[in-house]
Design an enzyme around this catalytic site. Structure first.
Site, PDB file in Angstrom:
ATOM      1  N   ASP B 222     -17.979  28.448  -6.935  1.00 25.59           N
ATOM      2  CA  ASP B 222     -17.073  27.343  -6.270  1.00 25.59           C
ATOM      3  C   ASP B 222     -17.118  25.827  -7.194  1.00 25.59           C
ATOM      4  O   ASP B 222     -18.688  25.378  -6.506  1.00 25.59           O
ATOM      5  CB  ASP B 222     -16.883  26.764  -4.859  1.00 25.59           C
ATOM      6  N   HIS B 223     -17.262  25.295  -7.343  1.00 21.91           N
ATOM      7  CA  HIS B 223     -17.517  24.231  -8.808  1.00 21.91           C
ATOM      8  C   HIS B 223     -18.219  22.657  -7.707  1.00 21.91           C
ATOM      9  O   HIS B 223     -18.961  22.355  -7.884  1.00 21.91           O
ATOM     10  CB  HIS B 223     -16.671  23.806  -9.399  1.00 21.91           C
ATOM     11  N   HIS B 285     -13.004  24.697  -0.765  1.00 20.75           N
ATOM     12  CA  HIS B 285     -14.230  23.714  -1.513  1.00 20.75           C
ATOM     13  C   HIS B 285     -14.215  23.265   0.200  1.00 20.75           C
ATOM     14  O   HIS B 285     -15.457  22.832   0.455  1.00 20.75           O
ATOM     15  CB  HIS B 285     -13.408  22.779  -2.066  1.00 20.75           C
TER      16      HIS B 285
END
Lengths: 375, 537
Positions: B222-223, B285
């Protein structure tokens, strides 16, 4: 302090002469006026560090100002530049203040730095300590950049060390390894302050590249079998080369035995580890290199394998590893300002530097011939 | 010193001694030599993010000297053509541009391309052969990272084929005694989001993945977790003594988390129709950011200790009661409006979007965490497309002073707000009241700001740089564990179920908002009903 031309000059970053006793008040007044003149665009005064830069003479002052100007956009500081200069016209202390304002996208302005310069003739250093204590921004750490070998050591040891949280040196300014002794002595006096060295940081990229050759799958075996290490350097950069060799010696646990000059104008150091002899050579040579002055570092093992990094251009280095074609890699040459920023960060607290500096001093003390004739 | 411990981690290569010269270097954490295989190498993610991140890591000398990249996708192109495409991509998207020609020459020598089908075992056997050749030529010892940058439908077949081709063998159990000698080479798999589309599909995917891989080999990316400010949340909370004592329901009135995008769905209408903001942003996110924000102090900064605490937060999310659903959940869709001075179409007019679509492009939620620390503190989350600007932030609104000594002077006395900006302009700002200069006791809000760019003088690395490096180093702290994914889907899927029930009953409560606004009035009412208002980020 409320006339507009002066504010405009100040916001443009030009030096404004002020009374020495009125520096803080004058700065406050100018910022207030500048903020009003800026209308909607806000100006914030900010400082993450107090930076003190002692200098001696106009040339060192100019070099210091150049460094501060480059540092300012990247790191908010209050910089106090102290200059001893007998060539100045006045007999007393003189002060100027300057701002470093950087525009933000959208028009908002943010000050990253303010610079105070106090200059006076020899003997004025007696006032510098009190002025520094009065002008330090409270609550932020203080770094002293001891970069000018001409500045009187007593200013540092008697006045500045007590208010310093980090001492920043530059071994690259040592034209002879013997001068490392002075810095080692200062470093000892500064204990337990963290000490950063711009020269050490300058060697960082080379050290990382050299170390990288012994990452897996090669591993540390060639280092165990090292029998000869050569550091090629430009003339006048012996101190950097000695520091590089000291780093290898410290990390590999080599015990220094003796030193002697060589016919090529270099120096040979003999080491021992686990009963095995190792020769370390500082070899003067010509070629393109950055300010560190290091041209090549080469390790030869007992089985005659060679591991080397060698500069082929200012920003390029060739890696030579047995059994693998030579590989060109980019080598950054960070500016002094970039190094100064690094010196105020985590990399400026590297305890290995002190160990290597002390080891370098030990190496250079080995042989009276070496220490004497190249002095 | 050569004989002392403390060098880099033990190598998986046979008979490799530690490297004593690494000690003390800024680049002390250098991964072992490895090959990274990127599935979906012809896609946007590889082009915009992955290759530029690997190039930047190389430029910063954070990758090992012996490192190779193999692109894998259906399209048949040569190594050289693939290199040329990646060169153009790095020139366009790398953090430092333009790229350095000499550095690129060295970097690109070890970039290769292997065409193949994700569902075809023979393609994976060919890949295995190719990897063997590359590893032999470059003197590598079998460490491999597989990056699944493919459509989610390909995750399971790719992992199954990795297993059947014996490209990613499971490591020995963590509890098994370590055999003498170096550990075997590692095989790690990075899986992009979305990980499932609901609880059932996420569980099924976890089951499929675990048939082939051990959880220790899986890096669900999950960047957002690679962003500097998100990591700084941990430092901010647990390295500073002054914040943790007030990080609870005694001092915090409420928390707002905003993930706003100014863009619309662009060319991703087809994907977004299936996903919506809830799946695209909230499930991953925003809930990840929420869990880091709200978690208890972990017992150590190691992957499982941190993720154990995040999991507790996700498990403590209170299910939204049926009776309060409309008061706690708002969904909406953007209509035509304006963005960056341009007229923009509404969502239903976007390419590949149904003209009668009921997919949400905006969602606002009020939720509670049932724990001692956060009991009674509402968390307001909102995320949307075509909002006025791109911004992600957490705003902690503290309670008012218990007694207003100075009385109320209009709106001048406001509760303190701590704003943690995740993107852009990463930083932290604290708002507090200050006396205006002058004889009157007038109070004005002022802001104390910290910005990464101006305070540290360096640009933070891209999130993908950090996460790719962490995976190569075997550090999964910033990746999502299987139970975290399932816990977040458990909470989110209840909302999706309710929406599905409403749709089946012909009740679609979908508001609209003009592009370029902060969402529908219903989102404002979510807070005004509680006497609060959204902060303008």
């Amino acid at each position: 302090m409320s006339n507009h031309p002066e504010i405009e000059r100040f916001v443009r970053g030009e030096p404004i002469a002020v009374e020495v006793g009125e520096i803080e008040r004058a700065l406050g007044s100018l910022w207030q006026e500048a903020s009003r003149a800026g209308e909607a665009a806000a100006i914030s005064r900010a400082a993450l560090w107090n930076v003190i830069v002692p200098t001696c003479g106009p040339a060192a002052l100019a070099a210091s100002k150049k460094l501060v100007d480059e540092l300012a956009p990247a790191l908010p500081t209050r910089t106090l530049t102290l200059c001893l200069d007998d060539g100045r016209r006045g007999a007393g202390l003189e002060a100027t203040i300057e701002s470093h304002v950087v525009s933000q996208p959208g028009g908002a302005r943010m000050v990253y730095s303010e610079e105070i310069t106090i200059a006076g003739p020899s003997g004025a250093q007696g006032h510098f300590g009190a002025l520094v204590r009065a002008l330090q921004v409270a609550g932020v750490p203080t770094a002293t950049f001891w970069l000018d070998p001409g500045a009187p050591e007593s200013l540092l040891t008697r006045e500045l060390l007590a208010v310093t949280n980090r001492l920043v040196l530059d071994t690259t300014t040592c034209l002879h390894p013997r001068q490392l002794f002075d810095l080692d002595r200062l470093a000892a006096a500064a204990q337990p302050l963290p000490i950063a060295d711009l020269g050490w940081l300058r060697l960082g990229a080379l050290r990382a590249l050299f170390a990288g050759m012994f990452d897996p799958p090669v591993g540390g075996a060639p280092l165990v079998q090292a029998r000869r290490v050569a550091v090629e350097h430009r003339a006048g950069c012996d101190a950097s080369a000695l520091l590089m060799l000291a780093w290898i010696g410290v990390q590999l646990g080599w015990r220094p035995v003796r030193a002697a000059q060589t016919s090529d104008g270099g120096v040979r150091f003999d080491f021992t580890r686990a009963g095995q002899p190792i020769a370390g050579h500082l070899v003067p040579a010509e070629g393109a290199c950055g300010r560190s002055g290091i041209l090549a570092v080469e390790v030869t093992t007992a089985s005659d394998d060679r591991y080397a990094i060698r500069r082929t251009a200012i920003d390029q280095t060739q890696l030579q590893t047995p059994g693998v074609p030579p590989k060109l890699v980019k080598l950054d040459s960070p500016s002094d300002a970039e190094l100064a920023i690094a010196a105020l960060g985590a990399r400026g607290r590297d305890p290995l530097f002190r160990r290597c500096l002390a080891y370098a001093r030990q190496l250079w003390s080995l042989e009276p011939d070496t220490a004497g004739s190249r002095r | 010193m050569l004989d002392t411990p403390g060098g880099p981690p033990a190598s998986s290569s046979p008979s490799v001694l530690p490297n004593p010269l690494r000690e003390g270097l800024a680049e002390e954490r250098v991964p072992e030599p490895a090959v990274m295989v990127i599935f979906g190498a012809s896609g946007d993610l590889a082009r915009r993010k992955l290759l530029p991140a690997l190039y930047s890591l190389t430029r910063d000398r954070l990758l090992p000297a012996r490192f190779a990249i193999v692109g894998f996708a259906r399209r048949a192109v040569s190594d050289d053509a693939f290199r040329e495409e990646m060169r153009a991509a790095c020139n366009e998207f790398a953090r430092r541009r333009p790229i350095d020609p000499e550095l690129w020459a060295a970097f690109s020598r070890n970039i290769f391309y292997q065409p193949g089908e994700y569902e075809d075992l023979a393609s994976f056997l060919s890949l295995k052969q190719r990897l063997g050749d590359i590893e032999r030529d470059l003197g590598l010892h079998g460490n491999r990272v597989f990056y699944l940058a493919t459509p989610p439908s390909s995750f399971a077949p790719v992992i199954r084929n990795l297993g059947q081709a014996e490209l990613a063998p499971k490591p020995p159990p963590a509890t098994a005694p370590k055999p003498p000698g170096p550990p075997p080479p590692f095989a790690r798999v990075i899986i992009e989001k979305p990980f499932g589309t609901d609880l059932e599909t996420a569980r099924a995917l976890n089951r499929d993945v675990h048939e082939t891989l051990d959880e220790r080999q899986i890096y669900r990316i999950d960047h957002y977790l690679g962003k500097e400010t998100v990591q700084n949340l941990l430092v901010f909370r647990f390295a500073n003594g002054i914040f943790e004592p007030i990080w609870n329901n005694r001092f915090v009135d409420h928390v707002q988390i905003t993930g706003a995008e100014s863009i619309g769905v662009e060319a991703r209408g087809g994907y977004f129709e299936q996903a919506g903001s809830m799946r695209d942003m909230v499930q991953n996110h925003l809930l990840q950011v929420l869990s880091l924000f709200a978690m208890e102090p972990p017992i150590a900064f190691d992957p499982d200790a941190v993720r154990d605490e995040k999991l507790k937060v996700l498990k403590a999310l209170r299910a939204i009661p049926e009776s309060d659903f409309e008061r706690q959940v708002v969904r909406a869709q953007y209509a035509a409006g304006s963005s960056a001075g341009q007229a923009v179409p509404g969502y239903r007019q976007e390419p590949n979007v149904s003209p009668s679509s009921t997919t949400e492009t905006f969602v606002a939620l009020k939720l509670f965490i049932d724990s001692w620390r956060w009991a009674g503190v509402p968390f307001y989350l909102r995320s949307g497309k075509r909002l006025p600007k791109r911004v992600t932030e957490i705003a902690v609104h503290f309670k008012e002073a218990p007694h207003l000594l100075f009385g109320r002077r209009g709106e001048s006395i406001r509760p303190n707000v701590l704003a943690i900006r995740i993107q852009p302009d990463e930083g932290i700002a604290l708002n507090f009241g200050s006396k205006l200069p002058g004889p009157a006791m007038e109070i004005a809000p002022v802001s104390m700001e910290f910005r990464y760019g101006s305070s540290f003088g360096v640009e933070p690395p891209e999130a993908y740089e950090r996460l790719l490096l962490d995976c190569l180093l075997g550090d999964s702290t910033l990746f999502t564990r299987a139970d975290e994914v399932e816990a977040s889907w458990t909470w989110v899927s209840r909302i999706h179920r309710r929406w599905a029930e409403d749709a089946a009953a012909g009740r679609v409560d979908l508001a609209t908002y003009p592009a370029g606004s902060w969402g529908p009035p219903a989102a404002d009412r979510l807070l005004t009903a509680d006497g609060r208002a959204w902060r303008l980020p």
